[in-house]
Design a protein around this motif. Structure first.
Motif, mmCIF file in Angstrom:
data_model
loop_
_atom_site.group_PDB
_atom_site.id
_atom_site.type_symbol
_atom_site.label_atom_id
_atom_site.label_comp_id
_atom_site.label_asym_id
_atom_site.label_seq_id
_atom_site.Cartn_x
_atom_site.Cartn_y
_atom_site.Cartn_z
ATOM 1 N N SER A 25 -48.670 -55.628 -77.328
ATOM 2 C CA SER A 25 -49.589 -55.606 -78.421
ATOM 3 C C SER A 25 -49.153 -56.568 -79.911
ATOM 4 N N LYS A 26 -47.781 -57.126 -79.062
ATOM 5 C CA LYS A 26 -47.881 -58.390 -79.280
ATOM 6 C C LYS A 26 -48.135 -59.913 -79.382
ATOM 7 N N CYS A 36 -59.573 -55.816 -79.993
ATOM 8 C CA CYS A 36 -59.975 -54.228 -80.005
ATOM 9 C C CYS A 36 -58.809 -53.246 -79.137
ATOM 10 N N GLU A 37 -58.570 -52.426 -79.182
ATOM 11 C CA GLU A 37 -58.025 -51.252 -78.623
ATOM 12 C C GLU A 37 -58.452 -51.056 -77.261
ATOM 13 N N THR A 38 -60.110 -50.913 -76.779
ATOM 14 C CA THR A 38 -60.400 -50.825 -75.220
ATOM 15 C C THR A 38 -59.680 -52.574 -74.515
ATOM 16 N N CYS A 39 -59.553 -53.714 -75.773
ATOM 17 C CA CYS A 39 -58.966 -54.384 -74.668
ATOM 18 C C CYS A 39 -57.642 -54.743 -74.483
ATOM 19 N N TYR A 40 -57.254 -53.988 -75.731
ATOM 20 C CA TYR A 40 -55.694 -53.488 -75.744
ATOM 21 C C TYR A 40 -55.136 -52.985 -74.123
ATOM 22 N N LEU A 41 -55.901 -52.095 -74.152
ATOM 23 C CA LEU A 41 -55.853 -50.502 -73.979
ATOM 24 C C LEU A 41 -55.402 -51.295 -72.235
ATOM 25 N N ASN A 42 -57.185 -51.848 -71.730
ATOM 26 C CA ASN A 42 -57.251 -52.201 -70.439
ATOM 27 C C ASN A 42 -56.150 -53.303 -70.143
ATOM 28 N N GLU A 81 -46.707 -60.891 -66.027
ATOM 29 C CA GLU A 81 -47.853 -59.739 -65.538
ATOM 30 C C GLU A 81 -48.970 -59.995 -67.051
ATOM 31 N N ILE A 82 -47.874 -59.164 -68.643
ATOM 32 C CA ILE A 82 -48.927 -58.814 -70.043
ATOM 33 C C ILE A 82 -50.069 -60.219 -69.842
ATOM 34 N N VAL A 83 -49.080 -61.292 -69.845
ATOM 35 C CA VAL A 83 -49.953 -62.292 -69.390
ATOM 36 C C VAL A 83 -51.620 -62.576 -68.920
ATOM 37 N N LYS A 84 -51.338 -62.449 -67.721
ATOM 38 C CA LYS A 84 -52.551 -62.191 -66.628
ATOM 39 C C LYS A 84 -53.245 -61.501 -67.072
ATOM 40 N N ALA A 85 -53.026 -60.477 -67.240
ATOM 41 C CA ALA A 85 -53.872 -59.286 -67.273
ATOM 42 C C ALA A 85 -54.823 -59.480 -69.441
ATOM 43 N N LEU A 86 -53.942 -60.000 -69.992
ATOM 44 C CA LEU A 86 -54.453 -60.108 -71.253
ATOM 45 C C LEU A 86 -55.611 -61.388 -70.910
ATOM 46 N N MET A 87 -55.552 -62.916 -70.520
ATOM 47 C CA MET A 87 -55.851 -63.804 -69.443
ATOM 48 C C MET A 87 -57.157 -63.114 -69.257
ATOM 49 N N LEU A 88 -57.228 -61.972 -67.593
ATOM 50 C CA LEU A 88 -57.800 -61.217 -67.893
ATOM 51 C C LEU A 88 -59.455 -60.787 -68.503
ATOM 52 N N VAL A 89 -58.400 -59.958 -69.115
ATOM 53 C CA VAL A 89 -58.789 -59.304 -70.157
ATOM 54 C C VAL A 89 -59.896 -59.929 -70.947
ATOM 55 N N GLU A 91 -60.988 -62.828 -70.342
ATOM 56 C CA GLU A 91 -62.560 -63.684 -69.215
ATOM 57 C C GLU A 91 -63.513 -62.433 -69.003
ATOM 58 N N LYS A 92 -63.214 -60.952 -69.014
ATOM 59 C CA LYS A 92 -64.015 -60.129 -68.421
ATOM 60 C C LYS A 92 -63.725 -58.807 -70.012
ATOM 61 N N PRO A 93 -64.642 -58.744 -70.843
ATOM 62 C CA PRO A 93 -63.994 -57.713 -71.419
ATOM 63 C C PRO A 93 -64.573 -56.533 -71.290
ATOM 64 N N ARG A 94 -64.365 -55.658 -71.455
ATOM 65 C CA ARG A 94 -64.900 -53.995 -71.139
ATOM 66 C C ARG A 94 -65.631 -53.934 -71.838
ATOM 67 N N HIS A 95 -66.569 -54.088 -72.831
ATOM 68 C CA HIS A 95 -66.700 -53.363 -74.033
ATOM 69 C C HIS A 95 -67.593 -52.274 -73.745
ATOM 70 N N SER A 96 -67.974 -51.741 -74.768
ATOM 71 C CA SER A 96 -68.849 -50.177 -74.318
ATOM 72 C C SER A 96 -70.638 -50.628 -75.233
#
Length: 96
Positions: A25-26, A36-42, A81-89, A91-96
């Protein structure tokens, strides 16, 4: 279960999850990406699937102390790991 004060209740917690949620979250605020909450939780889910869980039982009132102790131990690995995950999200966000 006997009646006890809320802070005296024994709870089961994955400390890694608590640290990931807090740190993600930081960190998400420092990256130019959707917050958004979706990107954060992903991003949290990606990290939690990559890391070993650390379940503990603790009194609810003592949880912060347990998290702070574990946070010091896992700080570098989790941050990477968090920075890698944030960068992945990012690059490829999964918004509905």
């Amino acid at each position: 279960m006997e009646n006890t004060k809320k802070d005296d209740q024994i709870i089961l917690v994955n400390i890694v999850e608590a640290i990931v949620r807090d740190k993600a979250s930081k960190l998400i605020k420092t990256i130019d990406m959707c917050q958004c909450e979706t990107c954060y939780l992903n991003a949290c889910a990606i990290v939690l699937n990559a890391m070993d869980p650390l379940y503990v039982t603790t009194k609810k009132g003592a949880l912060l102390s347990r998290i702070n102790t574990a946070h010091y131990t896992y700080q570098t690995d989790l941050t990477v790991e968090i920075v890698k995950a944030l960068m992945l999200v990012k690059e490829k966000p999964r918004h509905s």
